[in-house]
Design a protein around this motif. Sequence first.
Motif, short mmCIF file in Angstrom:
data_model
loop_
_atom_site.label_atom_id
_atom_site.label_comp_id
_atom_site.label_asym_id
_atom_site.label_seq_id
_atom_site.Cartn_x
_atom_site.Cartn_y
_atom_site.Cartn_z
N LEU A 45 0.83 -1.21 0.00
CA LEU A 45 0.00 0.00 0.00
C LEU A 45 0.87 1.26 0.00
N ARG A 46 1.89 1.28 0.86
CA ARG A 46 2.78 2.44 0.90
C ARG A 46 3.56 2.61 -0.40
N ALA A 47 3.94 1.48 -1.00
CA ALA A 47 4.65 1.55 -2.28
C ALA A 47 3.75 2.14 -3.36
N MET A 48 2.47 1.72 -3.36
CA MET A 48 1.53 2.27 -4.34
C MET A 48 1.33 3.77 -4.12
N ALA A 49 1.22 4.18 -2.84
CA ALA A 49 1.06 5.60 -2.53
C ALA A 49 2.27 6.39 -3.00
N SER A 50 3.46 5.81 -2.82
CA SER A 50 4.67 6.49 -3.25
C SER A 50 4.70 6.64 -4.77
N GLU A 51 4.23 5.61 -5.49
CA GLU A 51 4.17 5.70 -6.94
C GLU A 51 3.20 6.78 -7.39
N VAL A 52 2.06 6.88 -6.71
CA VAL A 52 1.06 7.89 -7.05
C VAL A 52 1.64 9.29 -6.83
N VAL A 53 2.31 9.48 -5.69
CA VAL A 53 2.94 10.78 -5.40
C VAL A 53 3.97 11.12 -6.47
N GLY A 54 4.81 10.15 -6.81
CA GLY A 54 5.83 10.39 -7.84
C GLY A 54 5.23 10.76 -9.17
N SER A 55 4.16 10.05 -9.53
CA SER A 55 3.50 10.32 -10.81
C SER A 55 2.89 11.73 -10.84
N GLU A 56 2.25 12.12 -9.73
CA GLU A 56 1.62 13.45 -9.68
C GLU A 56 2.66 14.56 -9.67
N LEU A 57 3.80 14.33 -9.04
CA LEU A 57 4.86 15.34 -9.04
C LEU A 57 5.44 15.51 -10.44
N ALA A 91 11.05 21.11 -4.49
CA ALA A 91 11.41 20.27 -3.35
C ALA A 91 10.43 20.48 -2.20
N GLU A 92 10.02 21.75 -1.98
CA GLU A 92 9.08 22.04 -0.89
C GLU A 92 7.72 21.41 -1.15
N ILE A 93 7.27 21.51 -2.41
CA ILE A 93 5.97 20.90 -2.77
C ILE A 93 6.04 19.38 -2.62
N ALA A 94 7.11 18.78 -3.12
CA ALA A 94 7.26 17.31 -3.03
C ALA A 94 7.26 16.86 -1.57
N ARG A 139 4.52 14.31 2.94
CA ARG A 139 4.18 14.39 4.36
C ARG A 139 2.68 14.20 4.56
N VAL A 140 1.88 14.77 3.69
CA VAL A 140 0.43 14.61 3.78
C VAL A 140 0.03 13.14 3.62
N VAL A 141 0.61 12.49 2.61
CA VAL A 141 0.30 11.07 2.37
C VAL A 141 0.73 10.21 3.56
N ASP A 142 1.92 10.49 4.08
CA ASP A 142 2.41 9.71 5.23
C ASP A 142 1.48 9.87 6.43
N LYS A 143 1.03 11.09 6.68
CA LYS A 143 0.14 11.32 7.81
C LYS A 143 -1.20 10.63 7.62
N LEU A 144 -1.70 10.66 6.39
CA LEU A 144 -2.98 10.01 6.11
C LEU A 144 -2.89 8.49 6.30
N LEU A 145 -1.74 7.92 5.93
CA LEU A 145 -1.59 6.47 6.01
C LEU A 145 -1.11 5.98 7.37
N HIS A 146 -0.49 6.85 8.16
CA HIS A 146 0.16 6.40 9.40
C HIS A 146 -0.82 5.72 10.37
N SER A 147 -1.85 6.44 10.78
CA SER A 147 -2.78 5.88 11.77
C SER A 147 -3.48 4.62 11.28
N PRO A 148 -4.02 4.60 10.03
CA PRO A 148 -4.67 3.37 9.56
C PRO A 148 -3.73 2.17 9.50
#
Length: 445
Positions: free
Chosen positions: A348-360, A376-379, A384-393
């Motif tokens: 799941l985290r790998a997929m999220a990372s791919e999505v972030v990379g693609s959108e950037l 760099a700041e936007i990335a 950070r937003v994705v990590d926070k969203l995924l952390h608790s779940p």
Amino acid sequence: MSLLVLGLSHRTAPVGLLERASLTGDAPQRLLHAAAAAVPVGEAALVATCNRIELYADVDKFHAGVADLSVLLAEHSGVDLEELTTHLYVHYEDRAVHHLFSVACGLDSMVVGEGQILGQLRDALSLAQDQHTAGRGLNELFQQALRVGKRAHSETDIDKAGQSLVTFGLERIAEVSGPVAGLRALVVGAGSMSSLAAATLARAGVTELVIANRTPERAERLAATLGARTVAFGDVPAAMAEADLVISCTGAAGIVLGAEEIAAAAAKRSARTPLALLDLALPRDVSAEAHRIDGVHLVDLETLAEAAQSTAAGALDVDAARRIVGAEVDAFGAAQRAAAITPTVVALRAMASEVVGSELERLDGRLPELDGRARAEIAQTVRRVVDKLLHSPTVRVKQLAGEPGGASYAEALRELFDLDPAAVQAVAGAPARVPLQAAVGGDSA
């Protein structure tokens, strides 16, 4: 891992059936390969002692696993399937783990609390490793079972509640022949059980210790460590006539000490006490006819099984060991369930990372005028937003997965996020199952 245990022991089968079902020669290896090659089975291990024959297997189908392993056990033991089935027991998943941990603690032994079973479990794991039938699942399971057994023996006095089969047998001998100290003893065989018997006799203070084995070199090595002497295997009848006590455990397929030889040895004795015979072999080494020979006192596994039923072990120590088993089963199950969801979380985290990379990358195409610092700041912000969203779940789902029924959470994650099963499998590092023959280049039969 879906663990299945199928077997028979002194608790479910008469000694006579255990004797007929015992696996000799290369039968254990052939059974292991046949079991691991069965369609529902991924891994297999075999525990075969004088008191039990058990197959442990990781299966993907319960009923098919039970059916296939029952047929294989019947074929390789030589016992008719219909007769064998009436004495078989089956344990699955947590109950199977509970059974193995109980076995490791000596709670399921003929002599409750005996510690020799730990060595036998180590031998079972080594055999499965050598034959390439045990993978990661059974390796972890058996290693944990050994740790649980050691914990029970170190944290309770269950060792005092029980003893080795050798000691238990010698106590039955002493009821008729008196203390072992001062007797002349003959040990037939030089394997693990015979070696234990010889060492026990040496510590007990026998006046003479003689060892015989089909392979003289093994007998000589054992004798040298104990200050004993050896005789040729063919001279056992003559040596038996000079002994007060004979212990036999050779692993031979047939009778080693026949009724005529025993009767002749007993007739030559001038001592008032009977010739004591302790048969610890399965199948038996000593002819059962010895029970009816004058001047002979035979204690065999059948005798020991009857005596064990009336021998009460220390209840407090047994209860303490059982509590350890219960706690360890719960902890093992929770760890296994939590570990099972990890590949899904990583995927799941790998997929999220791919999505972030693609959108950037898309952002770079749309806003080429952005300088490096802004990019760099936007990335960093997006990640950070994705990590926070995924952390608790993801933390919570790992906790929930450790509870009974936790496997459903991994499935829910895969469905909710439409994760590719191949990606999850790749993270788990578990290749698709292939027939054992292809994996090791051997025949399954």
